[in-house]
Design a protein around this motif. Sequence first.
Motif, PDB file in Angstrom:
ATOM      1  N   SER A 155       0.826  -1.214   0.000  1.00  0.00           N
ATOM      2  CA  SER A 155       0.000   0.000   0.000  1.00  0.00           C
ATOM      3  C   SER A 155       0.859   1.262   0.000  1.00  0.00           C
ATOM      4  O   SER A 155       0.453   2.303  -0.513  1.00  0.00           O
ATOM      5  N   MET A 156       2.067   1.162   0.551  1.00  0.00           N
ATOM      6  CA  MET A 156       2.955   2.318   0.622  1.00  0.00           C
ATOM      7  C   MET A 156       3.628   2.610  -0.714  1.00  0.00           C
ATOM      8  O   MET A 156       3.780   3.781  -1.100  1.00  0.00           O
ATOM      9  N   TYR A 157       4.033   1.561  -1.438  1.00  0.00           N
ATOM     10  CA  TYR A 157       4.939   1.761  -2.571  1.00  0.00           C
ATOM     11  C   TYR A 157       4.397   1.345  -3.940  1.00  0.00           C
ATOM     12  O   TYR A 157       4.997   1.704  -4.957  1.00  0.00           O
ATOM     13  N   ALA A 158       3.319   0.579  -3.991  1.00  0.00           N
ATOM     14  CA  ALA A 158       2.874   0.036  -5.274  1.00  0.00           C
ATOM     15  C   ALA A 158       2.615   1.123  -6.311  1.00  0.00           C
ATOM     16  O   ALA A 158       2.988   0.988  -7.483  1.00  0.00           O
ATOM     17  N   ASP A 159       1.989   2.208  -5.908  1.00  0.00           N
ATOM     18  CA  ASP A 159       1.682   3.284  -6.862  1.00  0.00           C
ATOM     19  C   ASP A 159       2.910   4.138  -7.172  1.00  0.00           C
ATOM     20  O   ASP A 159       3.040   4.663  -8.284  1.00  0.00           O
ATOM     21  N   LEU A 160       3.798   4.280  -6.217  1.00  0.00           N
ATOM     22  CA  LEU A 160       4.974   5.127  -6.395  1.00  0.00           C
ATOM     23  C   LEU A 160       6.073   4.443  -7.193  1.00  0.00           C
ATOM     24  O   LEU A 160       6.862   5.117  -7.871  1.00  0.00           O
ATOM     25  N   CYS A 161       6.135   3.118  -7.120  1.00  0.00           N
ATOM     26  CA  CYS A 161       7.272   2.370  -7.680  1.00  0.00           C
ATOM     27  C   CYS A 161       6.764   1.282  -8.629  1.00  0.00           C
ATOM     28  O   CYS A 161       6.489   0.151  -8.203  1.00  0.00           O
ATOM     29  N   PRO A 162       6.625   1.594  -9.909  1.00  0.00           N
ATOM     30  CA  PRO A 162       6.044   0.639 -10.860  1.00  0.00           C
ATOM     31  C   PRO A 162       6.881  -0.616 -11.067  1.00  0.00           C
ATOM     32  O   PRO A 162       6.339  -1.651 -11.465  1.00  0.00           O
ATOM     33  N   ASN A 163       8.186  -0.543 -10.808  1.00  0.00           N
ATOM     34  CA  ASN A 163       9.056  -1.703 -11.000  1.00  0.00           C
ATOM     35  C   ASN A 163       9.363  -2.401  -9.678  1.00  0.00           C
ATOM     36  O   ASN A 163      10.475  -2.890  -9.474  1.00  0.00           O
ATOM     37  N   MET A 164       8.385  -2.433  -8.798  1.00  0.00           N
ATOM     38  CA  MET A 164       8.577  -3.062  -7.497  1.00  0.00           C
ATOM     39  C   MET A 164       7.605  -4.217  -7.327  1.00  0.00           C
ATOM     40  O   MET A 164       6.418  -4.100  -7.643  1.00  0.00           O
ATOM     41  N   ASP A 165       8.120  -5.352  -6.854  1.00  0.00           N
ATOM     42  CA  ASP A 165       7.312  -6.539  -6.582  1.00  0.00           C
ATOM     43  C   ASP A 165       7.282  -6.804  -5.084  1.00  0.00           C
ATOM     44  O   ASP A 165       8.235  -6.474  -4.362  1.00  0.00           O
ATOM     45  N   PHE A 166       6.213  -7.442  -4.633  1.00  0.00           N
ATOM     46  CA  PHE A 166       6.031  -7.721  -3.211  1.00  0.00           C
ATOM     47  C   PHE A 166       5.746  -9.217  -3.055  1.00  0.00           C
ATOM     48  O   PHE A 166       4.788  -9.732  -3.619  1.00  0.00           O
ATOM     49  N   VAL A 167       6.604  -9.896  -2.292  1.00  0.00           N
ATOM     50  CA  VAL A 167       6.516 -11.350  -2.174  1.00  0.00           C
ATOM     51  C   VAL A 167       6.378 -11.739  -0.704  1.00  0.00           C
ATOM     52  O   VAL A 167       7.186 -11.322   0.139  1.00  0.00           O
ATOM     53  N   LEU A 168       5.352 -12.535  -0.412  1.00  0.00           N
ATOM     54  CA  LEU A 168       5.187 -13.110   0.919  1.00  0.00           C
ATOM     55  C   LEU A 168       5.898 -14.450   0.918  1.00  0.00           C
ATOM     56  O   LEU A 168       5.517 -15.363   0.177  1.00  0.00           O
ATOM     57  N   GLY A 169       6.946 -14.564   1.723  1.00  0.00           N
ATOM     58  CA  GLY A 169       7.685 -15.814   1.712  1.00  0.00           C
ATOM     59  C   GLY A 169       8.766 -15.868   2.769  1.00  0.00           C
ATOM     60  O   GLY A 169       9.105 -14.871   3.412  1.00  0.00           O
ATOM     61  N   ASP A 170       9.318 -17.060   2.926  1.00  0.00           N
ATOM     62  CA  ASP A 170      10.309 -17.364   3.946  1.00  0.00           C
ATOM     63  C   ASP A 170      11.711 -17.202   3.356  1.00  0.00           C
ATOM     64  O   ASP A 170      12.067 -17.869   2.380  1.00  0.00           O
ATOM     65  N   ALA A 171      12.519 -16.341   3.960  1.00  0.00           N
ATOM     66  CA  ALA A 171      13.872 -16.084   3.443  1.00  0.00           C
ATOM     67  C   ALA A 171      14.801 -17.275   3.628  1.00  0.00           C
ATOM     68  O   ALA A 171      15.872 -17.309   3.018  1.00  0.00           O
ATOM     69  N   THR A 172      14.419 -18.250   4.459  1.00  0.00           N
ATOM     70  CA  THR A 172      15.241 -19.450   4.594  1.00  0.00           C
ATOM     71  C   THR A 172      14.874 -20.504   3.546  1.00  0.00           C
ATOM     72  O   THR A 172      15.430 -21.597   3.550  1.00  0.00           O
ATOM     73  N   ARG A 173      13.953 -20.139   2.645  1.00  0.00           N
ATOM     74  CA  ARG A 173      13.564 -21.041   1.534  1.00  0.00           C
ATOM     75  C   ARG A 173      13.484 -20.216   0.246  1.00  0.00           C
ATOM     76  O   ARG A 173      12.488 -20.240  -0.464  1.00  0.00           O
ATOM     77  N   LEU A 174      14.554 -19.509  -0.067  1.00  0.00           N
ATOM     78  CA  LEU A 174      14.525 -18.539  -1.158  1.00  0.00           C
ATOM     79  C   LEU A 174      14.308 -19.187  -2.519  1.00  0.00           C
ATOM     80  O   LEU A 174      13.517 -18.694  -3.337  1.00  0.00           O
TER      81      LEU A 174
END
Length: 296
Positions: A155-174
């Motif tokens: 909600s903070m960055y999606a409109d401001l940053c068109p080349n940004m992706d948001f991933v829900l996930g575990d960093a120990t299983r990249l």
Amino acid sequence: MSWIFTVIIVITPAFGFTSCDSFLINNRRLRHLQAKQEGSTHNWNHEPFDFSSRIGWDNFYKEGNPSDNEQSLEKLEYEWHSHMPHSVIVDAIAPTIDAASKYYNTAAADNQLPSILLVGTGNSALPRILHDAFDTPVRVTCLDYSPVCVEMIRSMYADLCPNMDFVLGDATRLKETLNSDKYDVIVDKGLLDALMCGEGFDSDLEKLMVGIDEVLTRREWGMSILVCFQLSKSNREFLIELADRGTSHNPNLFWDFDIPVEGSENGRATFNMARRCALDEKNRIINVDHMITDWK
């Protein structure tokens, strides 16, 4: 009359409560001073919690961002290790972004952009700063395992940053989480500290670093940035051991620890950097141009 004295010695674990407690307290103190100087207040003022717990992080983001309270972007953003200037990260990865951009512009790369992955991104301003920091467009991927955090930064960055992706996930299983995608730069700013607050952190540390190695580009410009509290000698040696598995087709990661950073003297974090390289038997960097064509 004789007296008998009993001496009790308490040994604090290397990464026990004291270290984890400072993870929040040190940053909270710096943010309080910053807010006082700016004449503003922040909601990110919490008591220490279990930094290795997803529930703890979910509550942290919920309490700092009440749904019925509209806040400015600056107040929604919170910086762990806030004394570490973002410009240091920008400057460090600029050569990698430049090299990747030149290659993608000349190769049949389907308009591929230089890519940056932030692991355990939290609600830092760093993603939007990196998104707009370079002359060439870059793709920024924000990964966090807290669904509250991911929706918040979306909600903070999606409109401001068109080349940004948001991933829900575990960093120990990249590798599994990111479908084996490759990134030119990977940034960890505070995640490793949080992992070290959990029991059996050495296993999570290994999983994180192995995963970073798996999803970081094999090309020679690949770079991993680590901002964290100062690592013990044994942990530095462990990271070197994990990285020292290079072959001509699967290059090493070469670590530089505790790189001096001007302006960060008032904090306790260190700036560490790992670069892709291939080494011969005398530890000299060898020609890795073949990776340009051999790896995608």
